[in-house]
Enzyme design. Structure first.
Site, PDB file in Angstrom:
ATOM      1  N   GLY A  42       0.844  -1.059   0.241  1.00 11.37           N
ATOM      2  CA  GLY A  42       0.127   0.029  -0.067  1.00 11.37           C
ATOM      3  C   GLY A  42       0.799   1.356   0.167  1.00 11.37           C
ATOM      4  N   ARG A 330     -14.762  13.224  14.547  1.00  7.63           N
ATOM      5  CA  ARG A 330     -15.373  12.158  14.364  1.00  7.63           C
ATOM      6  C   ARG A 330     -15.838  11.171  15.693  1.00  7.63           C
ATOM      7  NH1 ARG A 330     -11.052   9.898   9.772  1.00  7.63           N
ATOM      8  NH2 ARG A 330     -11.490  11.386   8.311  1.00  7.63           N
TER       9      ARG A 330
END
Lengths: 637, 232, 248
Positions: A42, A330
């Site tokens: 990644g 969040r």
């Protein structure tokens, strides 16, 4: 065990520079004599593999996907932070450092965070040079936006596909090295064990997912960039294949696992629609810039949202947090959504959703402006739910999204096992207890492009490593233990599928170790998980053979690790008697219902040592000191 | 990546080896053939003029003084036809190699009838061209009339040929296929040579369709005119 | 609702393979297509039959791992949509669906619906990059990119490498994939120095991988889940021809 973070001291602005100067270098002509294994491709793994190969090392790179381009970094939407201050709005490296330490609720290492903030500048430069098509102004200059409640515009983006474009940049750099023969790529190959020789990481055992062949690979150092463990919860925004197997098996070989209970829940995801649900889809939190979050004032109100009059709507975020309103961080947004649903005021079929309404924004700005800003997100919502968010309010619910915890690493990104480096989401280092929006991409690339290539040489240059091959006892032992696990899973020939167990585990974790936790619930989870794990090993049903492509077998091994990791997460959550960032313990909250940190007793990173399956792990503490950013209470009222 | 200096022969080989090279050759030879089709039609339409006009035009073409030019043009055309066909056969073979196992069920998402039938319309048109040359140039089908040496009586030959309904039918069928072939070929040669633009390409496609239809109408009008007695 | 599936089953690359019929009786219309396959697989496992192998990962339409032919259409009937984002509400009771793997010589079948797409990686490795070693980049704003170029480049860069273009192309050509990368990099000033070599190297690699030739049919564009345009192929053709003619 004494945990030495190897953090430099002195003025924070020059720590990284001075540290780099003190690192030993490997002679350029000698670099090709070293082999480095990179697991994961990644943002972190891919960029590391490419950069190490550019330096001249021999790199073997592994990923379980069919191509390195598929790693889940690709799904990041919003953007990547960098303290460029292109907007002259008061941003600086120090401010990004400050925001990140504070956003992480004072549970990250200052030295690491400052380095990250400094490197953020180089990342943007590197990515632009690679051809990442960042958004531009009409003048041709890079465009920025403010993101996730940040007060400065420091987020660089490529439409809603920033992660994809950054990953493709790293992937192309990696493919270039593969084309030149500097990196040998092993796609569809999963790491199943770490080979530790004389206390040092010297290789890995892998399974070729197509042929099922189990093999050992050897190197002078092993780098894990294998991502987070959000899939413990079964339902998360992670890709189906994301797993903790590489870091967990390294943990079982001695690497410490730090802050496993620090998990992040994302508030704006598309709710679950049924038992068959296989994953959750995130929608960028930029939606909260214009959307208003509400639930009906009465319980189980089944009217369509547009039919519910203003007086019967509870805009609970705006009501409780008048100054931040819908833009609270969040964790706060998520917990409040859960609270109203727990009261029975949730909406939709399952009652596990709240409305995110653009009615007022469309009235104020016009549908065309909303379409320009959020068109692709609205289309995505429409594609998945079949509903039109221009007409009716969206339904959203929080979902498991990112894990701040991971393998413990020092300032050089090396774990406590010498030669084992851990980068990106797989380590615990930079985000503390809560990650800010647009910071994950930054950390992955900082580690892979700029930190690891500098620090790994020091280890290689300072140690004389003997040659190891598959005849070594450690390799043979690791291989046979991998074979044994495979056999055991195939031989169980039980009654239930892997997924059914994974779902059950996920429900336990979401219920007891999810958005809000309490001692009682965590103890309950700790009582539920071990017997379920035992049952799993004797009752799981995996068809097919080991010597072929067998997707059930792949999942079975990963879920086996999730069981053990889940237990550690609950233990860590139970042990941390405070609330901080993503870890909210209901017993520890302020009178207003906010997270109450306990800096006196818990200003440390909890690094757990493995003692055997079902055995209580050992806790090592790395104390965290804050010389620059002094702990304060977060307030969004 | 490649070094700076490359042997020119190898450069040509490398160009042609790539499917894009072959497509470029097909596009360029297509331009030549298309040009011929237009010129041929302009010549033929003279049949609607003064009865002597088309024969005069034929005599001009067959003038022995410029026979070199005529043969030059013929050879160039033949070469273009051969290259067009050879490249298309090579590409067709590539297509079969590229998908050795066919789908059990296959649908079309966007393919036009024209694009899917290039490999059928092409050979049929080619077969027709051979017949057409044998018929009206060589005289192998029916003996041709001449006014004088190198002065063919085109008008008489055309009328004689198209009075035969079978020949006319074949001719009209071939023109219809040519029209379909041209429609795809005309816009696609731009794409093959690297030109595509969101503003111009849709117009090009429309233009190609109009052109192909005009050419078909022009060509088909002649046998129809002969059969209904407009041209006698 | 009930859906009838005919799925290509093939144990490994050497096996011959055949279509097998399955019935999925309880399909909910809110399910995604892959969730429907999950339900089928759970069912098969309980019946001691091997589950159908299919590639998938992110299930949000961006990783490019999933995809198969559904009734002869790559990623199924909905335009601009990957298989994982296709929902069952677009089908109706009793529908018969034929699921087949991508078919191309360059994409050998690994098992059932899983194919090997590593040929795409090799095309990128041949030249689908800008050679810039880590650390050597100038400031991000040192190179200006006209907004329109950045946008067009982004359109091409949106390619997810799923292989639907190859699967749908009657010629099994990788032109859309290759062209998308050539256009992405070729539209940016940073991509200019290597533009010629890139076109030549990537086109040659695609040929070597046994992909077919583009005949401008447009099937790829129609099924591309990221709606990449045929324009990128013209760009590739132009770059290749120019590079071939002007190279020294």
């Amino acid at each position: 065990m004494e945990l030495n973070s190897n953090s430099p001291t002195g003025p924070i602005e020059t720590r990284w520079e001075r540290h780099r100067f003190n690192l030993k270098l490997v002679n350029p002509a000698n670099k090709r004599k070293y082999n480095i294994i990179v697991v994961g491709s990644g943002l972190a793994g891919g960029s590391a593999a490419a950069s190490l190969a550019e330096l001249g090392y021999n790199v073997d790179c592994f990923c379980f996907q069919d191509s390195p381009r598929r790693a889940h970094s690709i799904a990041a939407q919003g953007g990547i932070n960098a303290a460029k201050n292109y907007h002259n709005d008061g941003d600086s490296i120090y401010r990004l450092f400050y925001d990140t330490v504070k956003g992480g609720d004072f549970r990250a290492r200052e030295s690491n965070v400052h380095r990250l903030a400094g490197i953020s500048l180089n990342i943007i430069d590197q990515c632009v040079a690679q051809g990442v098509p960042f958004a531009r102004e009409y003048s041709g200059y890079l465009d920025n936006r403010s993101f996730g409640g940040a007060q400065v515009s420091r987020t660089f983006y490529a439409r809603g596909q920033t992660g994809q474009q950054l990953l493709l940049g790293a992937y192309q750099a990696l493919e270039r090295q593969i084309g030149m023969g500097a990196v040998k790529m092993f796609p569809r190959t999963e790491m199943l064990d770490l080979i530790v020789v004389d206390g040092r990481a010297r290789g890995i055992v892998t399974r070729n997912l197509i042929t099922g062949t189990i093999e050992s690979h050897f190197s002078d150092a092993v780098v894990l960039g294998t991502g987070g463990y959000g899939n413990v919860y079964y339902l998360s925004t992670n890709a189906k294949g994301c797993n903790a197997t590489a870091i967990w098996r390294a943990h079982k070989r001695g690497a410490l696992f730090a802050n496993p209970c620090f998990t992040q829940i994302h508030p704006t995801c598309i709710p679950v629609s049924g038992e068959y649900q296989s994953k959750l889809t995130l929608m960028s939190e930029s939606l909260r810039n214009d959307g208003r979050v509400w639930v009906p004032t009465t319980k189980r109100d089944k009217r369509v949202p547009s039919q519910i009059p203003e007086a019967e709507r509870d805009y609970f975020l705006e009501r409780k947090y008048p100054s931040f309103g819908n833009l609270v961080p969040r964790d706060v947004a998520s917990r409040n959504a859960k609270a109203v649903c727990d009261e029975g005021r949730g909406v939709g079929e399952s009652g596990l959703a709240v409305y995110l309404d653009f009615r007022d924004a469309i009235e104020r700005l016009g549908a065309s402006v909303i379409k320009e800003r959020y068109g692709n997100l609205f289309d995505m919502y429409n594609r998945i739910t079949g509903e039109d968010p221009y007409k009716e309010a969206m339904r959203i619910y929080p979902a498991m999204h990112y894990t701040m915890g991971g393998l413990w690493v020092d300032y050089n990104l090396m774990s406590n096992v010498p030669g084992l480096y851990v980068i990106g989401e797989a380590n615990f280092s930079d985000h503390g207890a809560n990650r800010l929006g647009a910071s994950a991409l930054m950390q992955g690339l900082a580690d892979g492009y700029f930190v690891l290539p500098n620090t790994i040489g020091d280890y290689l240059a300072s140690n004389k490593l003997e040659k190891v091959d598959s005849s070594h006892a450690a390799a043979r032992e690791a291989e046979s233990s991998v074979h044994a696990v495979t056999r055991k899973l195939l031989d169980a020939k039980g009654t239930r599928s892997v997924d059914s167990y994974h779902r059950e585990l996920g429900k336990i974790m979401w219920e007891h170790c999810g958005m809000a936790r309490n001692a009682e619930g965590l103890k309950q989870a700790l009582a539920l998980i071990p017997p379920l794990r035992e049952q799993y090993w004797s009752d799981v049903k995996v068809l097919g053979a080991g010597e072929e492509l067998n997707q059930s077998l792949e999942k079975a091994g990963r879920v086996a690790d999730f069981f053990e990791l889940a237990e550690l997460m609950c233990r860590d959550a139970l042990d941390r008697n405070e609330s901080c960032g993503g870890h909210f313990r209901e017993e520890y909250q302020t009178p207003e219902g906010e997270a109450a940190r306990d800096d006196e007793n818990f200003a440390y990173a909890a690094a757990w040592g493995f003692q055997g399956v079902g055995q209580p792990p050992v806790l090592h503490k790395e104390p965290l000191t804050f010389e620059y950013v002094h702990p304060s209470q977060r307030s969004y009222k | 990546m490649s070094a700076i200096a490359i042997n020119p022969v190898y450069r040509v080989v490398r160009f042609y080896e790539a499917p894009i090279g072959k497509k470029a050759i097909m596009a360029l030879t297509g331009v030549v053939l298309f040009g011929y089709v237009v010129a041929h039609l302009v010549g033929n339409l003279q049949i609607y003029g003064d009865p002597q006009q088309i024969n005069k035009y034929a005599a001009l073409l067959h003038n022995p003084a410029t026979s070199g030019l005529l043969w030059g043009a013929r050879i160039a055309l033949l070469l273009a036809v051969v290259m067009h066909i050879v490249a298309s056969i090579q590409l067709w073979k590539l297509k079969n190699d590229a998908r050795p196992v066919a789908y059990v069920k296959k649908d079309d998402a966007a393919a036009t009838y024209a694009s899917r039938t290039m490999m059928w319309s092409g050979p049929i048109v080619a077969a027709f061209v051979i017949f057409h040359v044998l018929h009206l140039t060589v005289g192998a089908v029916v003996p041709l009339q001449e006014i004088a040496p190198n002065e063919p009586n085109v008008r008489a030959n055309v009328i004689a040929g198209f009075s035969n309904p079978a020949i006319s039918a074949f001719y009209i069928l071939a023109i219809a296929l040519l029209c379909i072939h041209l429609y795809h070929g005309l816009w696609s040669m731009f794409q093959s040579l690297g030109f595509s633009h969101p503003r111009y390409t849709p117009k090009l496609k429309k233009g190609a369709a109009i052109f192909a239809i005009l050419i078909a109408i022009g060509n088909c009008s002649i046998p129809v005119a002969v059969m209904v007695g407009l041209v006698k | 609702m009930k859906i009838i599936l005919h799925i290509w089953r093939q144990r490994n690359c050497k096996d011959k393979g055949k279509m097998t019929r399955y019935e999925v009786p309880n399909v909910n219309q809110e399910m995604s297509f892959l969730e429907m396959l999950d339900v089928l697989n759970e069912d098969l496992i309980l019946k001691n039959e091997e589950p159908v192998a299919f590639d998938h990962d992110c299930r949000e339409g961006i990783c490019g791992t999933c995809g198969c032919m559904v009734n002869g259409m790559a990623h199924g009937p909905l335009p601009g949509t990957t298989l994982c984002q296709l929902h069952m509400r677009h089908f109706k009771e009793g529908d018969e669906l034929y699921l087949e793997p991508w078919r191309a010589a360059a994409f050998p079948v690994v098992k059932d619906l899983v194919v090997d797409r590593s040929a795409f990686d090799r095309i990128i490795a041949a030249g689908g990059y800008i050679s810039v070693a880590t650390g050597s980049a100038p400031d991000g704003n040192a190179v200006l990119v006209p907004k329109e170029n950045a946008e067009c480049s982004m359109d091409a860069a949106a390619c997810i490498g799923c292989g639907a273009c190859v699967a749908m192309c009657p010629n099994a050509s990788a032109a859309l994939f290759t062209g998308a990368k050539i256009a992405h990099l070729g539209l940016l000033p940073q991509g200019q120095p290597e533009r010629d070599q890139r076109a030549i190297a990537m086109v040659a690699q695609a040929r070597q991988e046994l992909f077919g030739s583009c005949t401008n049919i447009g099937e790829c564009e129609a099924v591309c889940p990221k709606e990449i345009k045929l324009e990128v192929i013209a760009r590739m053709n132009g770059d290749f021809i120019r590079a071939s003619l002007t190279g020294r």
